[in-house]
Design a protein around this motif. Structure first.
Motif, PDB file in Angstrom:
ATOM      1  N   SER A  70     -29.762  27.743  30.875  1.00 12.22           N
ATOM      2  CA  SER A  70     -28.527  27.514  30.107  1.00 12.22           C
ATOM      3  C   SER A  70     -28.830  26.832  28.791  1.00 12.22           C
ATOM      4  O   SER A  70     -28.278  27.201  27.744  1.00 12.22           O
ATOM      5  CB  SER A  70     -27.541  26.668  30.907  1.00 12.22           C
ATOM      6  OG  SER A  70     -27.111  27.355  32.044  1.00 12.22           O
ATOM      7  N   LYS A  71     -29.709  25.823  28.820  1.00  7.77           N
ATOM      8  CA  LYS A  71     -30.079  25.117  27.597  1.00  7.77           C
ATOM      9  C   LYS A  71     -30.762  26.063  26.628  1.00  7.77           C
ATOM     10  O   LYS A  71     -30.449  26.084  25.430  1.00  7.77           O
ATOM     11  CB  LYS A  71     -30.995  23.934  27.909  1.00  7.77           C
ATOM     12  CG  LYS A  71     -31.406  23.155  26.656  1.00  7.77           C
ATOM     13  CD  LYS A  71     -32.385  22.055  26.971  1.00  7.77           C
ATOM     14  CE  LYS A  71     -33.768  22.661  27.006  1.00  7.77           C
ATOM     15  NZ  LYS A  71     -34.853  21.712  27.041  1.00  7.77           N
ATOM     16  N   ASN A  72     -31.698  26.871  27.121  1.00  7.10           N
ATOM     17  CA  ASN A  72     -32.393  27.821  26.262  1.00  7.10           C
ATOM     18  C   ASN A  72     -31.438  28.845  25.662  1.00  7.10           C
ATOM     19  O   ASN A  72     -31.578  29.216  24.496  1.00  7.10           O
ATOM     20  CB  ASN A  72     -33.514  28.516  27.020  1.00  7.10           C
ATOM     21  CG  ASN A  72     -34.676  27.584  27.290  1.00  7.10           C
ATOM     22  OD1 ASN A  72     -34.773  26.495  26.740  1.00  7.10           O
ATOM     23  ND2 ASN A  72     -35.563  28.010  28.166  1.00  7.10           N
ATOM     24  N   ASN A  73     -30.471  29.315  26.442  1.00  7.99           N
ATOM     25  CA  ASN A  73     -29.472  30.243  25.923  1.00  7.99           C
ATOM     26  C   ASN A  73     -28.630  29.594  24.828  1.00  7.99           C
ATOM     27  O   ASN A  73     -28.331  30.218  23.810  1.00  7.99           O
ATOM     28  CB  ASN A  73     -28.557  30.759  27.041  1.00  7.99           C
ATOM     29  CG  ASN A  73     -29.229  31.773  27.923  1.00  7.99           C
ATOM     30  OD1 ASN A  73     -30.244  32.369  27.556  1.00  7.99           O
ATOM     31  ND2 ASN A  73     -28.692  31.964  29.120  1.00  7.99           N
ATOM     32  N   LEU A  74     -28.268  28.354  25.020  1.00 12.05           N
ATOM     33  CA  LEU A  74     -27.487  27.615  24.034  1.00 12.05           C
ATOM     34  C   LEU A  74     -28.285  27.417  22.750  1.00 12.05           C
ATOM     35  O   LEU A  74     -27.775  27.639  21.652  1.00 12.05           O
ATOM     36  CB  LEU A  74     -27.050  26.262  24.611  1.00 12.05           C
ATOM     37  CG  LEU A  74     -26.099  25.437  23.766  1.00 12.05           C
ATOM     38  CD1 LEU A  74     -24.783  26.165  23.561  1.00 12.05           C
ATOM     39  CD2 LEU A  74     -25.851  24.091  24.436  1.00 12.05           C
ATOM     40  N   VAL A  75     -29.547  27.030  22.886  1.00 14.07           N
ATOM     41  CA  VAL A  75     -30.418  26.857  21.715  1.00 14.07           C
ATOM     42  C   VAL A  75     -30.567  28.186  20.983  1.00 14.07           C
ATOM     43  O   VAL A  75     -30.491  28.238  19.744  1.00 14.07           O
ATOM     44  CB  VAL A  75     -31.800  26.293  22.124  1.00 14.07           C
ATOM     45  CG1 VAL A  75     -32.783  26.366  20.962  1.00 14.07           C
ATOM     46  CG2 VAL A  75     -31.664  24.864  22.614  1.00 14.07           C
ATOM     47  N   ARG A 118     -30.303  32.465  16.671  1.00 17.90           N
ATOM     48  CA  ARG A 118     -29.508  33.599  16.181  1.00 17.90           C
ATOM     49  C   ARG A 118     -28.976  33.326  14.779  1.00 17.90           C
ATOM     50  O   ARG A 118     -29.049  34.182  13.893  1.00 17.90           O
ATOM     51  CB  ARG A 118     -28.350  33.907  17.129  1.00 17.90           C
ATOM     52  CG  ARG A 118     -27.583  35.180  16.733  1.00 17.90           C
ATOM     53  CD  ARG A 118     -26.344  35.400  17.601  1.00 17.90           C
ATOM     54  NE  ARG A 118     -25.398  34.306  17.508  1.00 17.90           N
ATOM     55  CZ  ARG A 118     -24.608  34.081  16.452  1.00 17.90           C
ATOM     56  NH1 ARG A 118     -24.661  34.843  15.386  1.00 17.90           N
ATOM     57  NH2 ARG A 118     -23.758  33.075  16.463  1.00 17.90           N
ATOM     58  N   THR A 119     -28.461  32.130  14.542  1.00 20.17           N
ATOM     59  CA  THR A 119     -27.924  31.812  13.213  1.00 20.17           C
ATOM     60  C   THR A 119     -29.049  31.663  12.186  1.00 20.17           C
ATOM     61  O   THR A 119     -28.867  32.005  11.017  1.00 20.17           O
ATOM     62  CB  THR A 119     -27.044  30.552  13.249  1.00 20.17           C
ATOM     63  OG1 THR A 119     -27.807  29.438  13.708  1.00 20.17           O
ATOM     64  CG2 THR A 119     -25.837  30.762  14.144  1.00 20.17           C
ATOM     65  N   ALA A 120     -30.221  31.184  12.618  1.00 18.48           N
ATOM     66  CA  ALA A 120     -31.376  31.112  11.712  1.00 18.48           C
ATOM     67  C   ALA A 120     -31.819  32.520  11.314  1.00 18.48           C
ATOM     68  O   ALA A 120     -32.165  32.753  10.152  1.00 18.48           O
ATOM     69  CB  ALA A 120     -32.520  30.356  12.362  1.00 18.48           C
ATOM     70  N   ASP A 121     -31.805  33.443  12.254  1.00 16.58           N
ATOM     71  CA  ASP A 121     -32.140  34.833  11.947  1.00 16.58           C
ATOM     72  C   ASP A 121     -31.192  35.397  10.886  1.00 16.58           C
ATOM     73  O   ASP A 121     -31.624  36.081   9.948  1.00 16.58           O
ATOM     74  CB  ASP A 121     -32.076  35.713  13.195  1.00 16.58           C
ATOM     75  CG  ASP A 121     -33.206  35.470  14.178  1.00 16.58           C
ATOM     76  OD1 ASP A 121     -34.209  34.813  13.803  1.00 16.58           O
ATOM     77  OD2 ASP A 121     -33.081  35.942  15.322  1.00 16.58           O
ATOM     78  N   ALA A 123     -34.986  24.362  16.944  1.00 19.27           N
ATOM     79  CA  ALA A 123     -35.003  25.149  18.183  1.00 19.27           C
ATOM     80  C   ALA A 123     -36.304  24.943  18.942  1.00 19.27           C
ATOM     81  O   ALA A 123     -36.296  24.778  20.175  1.00 19.27           O
ATOM     82  CB  ALA A 123     -34.796  26.629  17.868  1.00 19.27           C
ATOM     83  N   VAL A 124     -37.421  24.914  18.237  1.00 20.18           N
ATOM     84  CA  VAL A 124     -38.718  24.686  18.882  1.00 20.18           C
ATOM     85  C   VAL A 124     -38.721  23.333  19.592  1.00 20.18           C
ATOM     86  O   VAL A 124     -39.152  23.220  20.745  1.00 20.18           O
ATOM     87  CB  VAL A 124     -39.882  24.765  17.867  1.00 20.18           C
ATOM     88  CG1 VAL A 124     -41.184  24.285  18.486  1.00 20.18           C
ATOM     89  CG2 VAL A 124     -40.027  26.174  17.325  1.00 20.18           C
ATOM     90  N   LEU A 125     -38.253  22.316  18.908  1.00 17.46           N
ATOM     91  CA  LEU A 125     -38.223  20.984  19.517  1.00 17.46           C
ATOM     92  C   LEU A 125     -37.337  20.966  20.758  1.00 17.46           C
ATOM     93  O   LEU A 125     -37.728  20.428  21.802  1.00 17.46           O
ATOM     94  CB  LEU A 125     -37.727  19.940  18.511  1.00 17.46           C
ATOM     95  CG  LEU A 125     -38.653  19.632  17.339  1.00 17.46           C
ATOM     96  CD1 LEU A 125     -37.986  18.653  16.382  1.00 17.46           C
ATOM     97  CD2 LEU A 125     -39.989  19.090  17.817  1.00 17.46           C
ATOM     98  N   LEU A 126     -36.155  21.552  20.657  1.00 12.86           N
ATOM     99  CA  LEU A 126     -35.209  21.518  21.771  1.00 12.86           C
ATOM    100  C   LEU A 126     -35.707  22.305  22.979  1.00 12.86           C
ATOM    101  O   LEU A 126     -35.607  21.839  24.114  1.00 12.86           O
ATOM    102  CB  LEU A 126     -33.851  22.051  21.309  1.00 12.86           C
ATOM    103  CG  LEU A 126     -33.135  21.185  20.277  1.00 12.86           C
ATOM    104  CD1 LEU A 126     -31.926  21.928  19.700  1.00 12.86           C
ATOM    105  CD2 LEU A 126     -32.714  19.854  20.880  1.00 12.86           C
ATOM    106  N   GLY A 137     -37.789  18.339  23.506  1.00 12.78           N
ATOM    107  CA  GLY A 137     -37.634  17.284  22.505  1.00 12.78           C
ATOM    108  C   GLY A 137     -36.201  17.164  22.038  1.00 12.78           C
ATOM    109  O   GLY A 137     -35.285  17.749  22.615  1.00 12.78           O
ATOM    110  N   THR A 138     -36.033  16.396  20.988  1.00 15.30           N
ATOM    111  CA  THR A 138     -34.721  16.212  20.392  1.00 15.30           C
ATOM    112  C   THR A 138     -34.836  16.375  18.884  1.00 15.30           C
ATOM    113  O   THR A 138     -35.916  16.204  18.318  1.00 15.30           O
ATOM    114  CB  THR A 138     -34.136  14.826  20.729  1.00 15.30           C
ATOM    115  OG1 THR A 138     -32.842  14.707  20.126  1.00 15.30           O
ATOM    116  CG2 THR A 138     -35.025  13.704  20.225  1.00 15.30           C
ATOM    117  N   SER A 139     -33.728  16.691  18.267  1.00 18.11           N
ATOM    118  CA  SER A 139     -33.718  16.806  16.806  1.00 18.11           C
ATOM    119  C   SER A 139     -32.750  15.809  16.183  1.00 18.11           C
ATOM    120  O   SER A 139     -32.550  15.815  14.979  1.00 18.11           O
ATOM    121  CB  SER A 139     -33.352  18.238  16.398  1.00 18.11           C
ATOM    122  OG  SER A 139     -32.035  18.545  16.802  1.00 18.11           O
TER     123      SER A 139
END
Length: 96
Positions: free
Chosen positions: A6-11, A17-20, A52-55, A59-61
């Motif tokens: 779920s966390k990965n889907n949210l990230v 997706r928005t970065a793309d 996204a990589v950190l999350l 990790g945290t951002s």
């Protein structure tokens, strides 16, 4: 679906997706010589990818804000040789 999935889907939905979308639009701006918009969108996409990589890696951002240098350094510690040492602008952008 587990918590990690779920966390990965949210990230993916909120960051990747928005970065793309920002990246594709930045490329269009570069092609059309919209230099300011290119830089704005490119750095915005980069910030989202780094966060996204950190999350995804536990990790945290939160403490990073919009500090691209700090984000890059923290992701470099995780991804090491996968990242370029130097980020370069497209050669044909007319930047004073």
């Amino acid at each position: 679906m587990g918590v990690t999935a779920s966390k990965n889907n949210l990230v993916h939905e909120l960051f990747v997706r928005t970065a793309d979308e920002n990246y594709v639009t930045a490329r269009w701006c570069a092609i059309n010589r919209l230099t300011t918009d290119f830089f704005w969108l490119a750095v915005h996409a980069l910030e989202k990818y780094l966060k996204a990589v950190l999350l995804v890696n536990g990790g945290t951002s939160k403490s990073h804000g919009h500090d691209i240098v700090k984000l890059y350094a923290d992701v470099l510690a995780i991804a090491g040789p996968l990242l370029p040492v130097r980020l370069e602008q497209p050669a044909d952008l007319n930047v004073p």
